[in-house]
Design a protein around this motif. Structure first.
Motif, short mmCIF file in Angstrom:
data_model
loop_
_atom_site.label_atom_id
_atom_site.label_comp_id
_atom_site.label_asym_id
_atom_site.label_seq_id
_atom_site.Cartn_x
_atom_site.Cartn_y
_atom_site.Cartn_z
N HIS A 129 -89.77 77.69 -69.69
CA HIS A 129 -90.68 78.44 -70.20
C HIS A 129 -91.04 77.93 -71.54
O HIS A 129 -90.12 78.13 -72.57
CB HIS A 129 -90.90 79.49 -69.80
N ARG A 130 -92.11 77.34 -71.76
CA ARG A 130 -91.96 76.73 -73.76
C ARG A 130 -92.99 77.01 -74.24
O ARG A 130 -94.21 77.48 -74.12
CB ARG A 130 -92.48 75.00 -73.43
N GLU A 157 -97.00 82.44 -75.99
CA GLU A 157 -97.27 82.77 -74.33
C GLU A 157 -96.55 82.60 -73.03
O GLU A 157 -96.76 83.23 -71.96
CB GLU A 157 -98.77 82.14 -74.91
N ALA A 158 -96.06 81.05 -72.64
CA ALA A 158 -95.07 81.09 -71.17
C ALA A 158 -94.10 81.92 -71.25
O ALA A 158 -93.61 82.28 -70.25
CB ALA A 158 -95.44 79.87 -71.79
N SER A 184 -94.86 85.48 -70.99
CA SER A 184 -95.95 85.74 -69.62
C SER A 184 -94.68 85.97 -68.25
O SER A 184 -94.96 86.12 -67.20
CB SER A 184 -96.58 84.34 -68.88
N ALA A 185 -93.53 84.39 -68.26
CA ALA A 185 -92.64 85.18 -67.31
C ALA A 185 -91.54 86.15 -68.22
O ALA A 185 -91.43 87.01 -66.87
CB ALA A 185 -91.21 83.31 -68.21
#
Length: 99
Positions: A19-20, A23-24, A27-28
């Protein structure tokens, strides 16, 4: 208001994918908390590999227990974190968790 704990350009590597960006990553993490109910997450054997005024790196072992789809589950693994000092605020730049 305190600065976010996760750096804007953070990269997290989890067992289920990478996840980069903040925000990502958020979310994860939210998806994990939604999937694992009554989660208990613990770290031990924490070692600070290096640290300076601008960066710090640690590694550790982790264990977790919780409920997934109504069934008790648990796991163990290793983690590594890279923290950076952004204008006086420590933020997580990278986390790598593996089972």
């Amino acid at each position: 208001m305190a600065p976010p704990l996760i750096a804007p350009d953070a990269v997290y590597w989890f067992s289920d994918g990478s996840h980069r960006g903040r925000e990502a990553v958020l979310s994860a993490i939210a998806e994990t908390f939604a999937t694992i109910r009554d989660d208990i997450y613990q770290i031990d054997a924490l070692e600070w590999i290096t640290h300076s005024n601008g960066r710090a790196v640690c590694r550790y072992r982790f264990t977790w227990t919780g409920t997934v789809d109504g069934q008790p589950r648990s796991g163990t693994g290793c983690g590594t974190n890279v923290l950076v000092n952004n204008a006086g605020a420590w933020q997580l730049l990278h986390e790598h968790l593996s089972a």
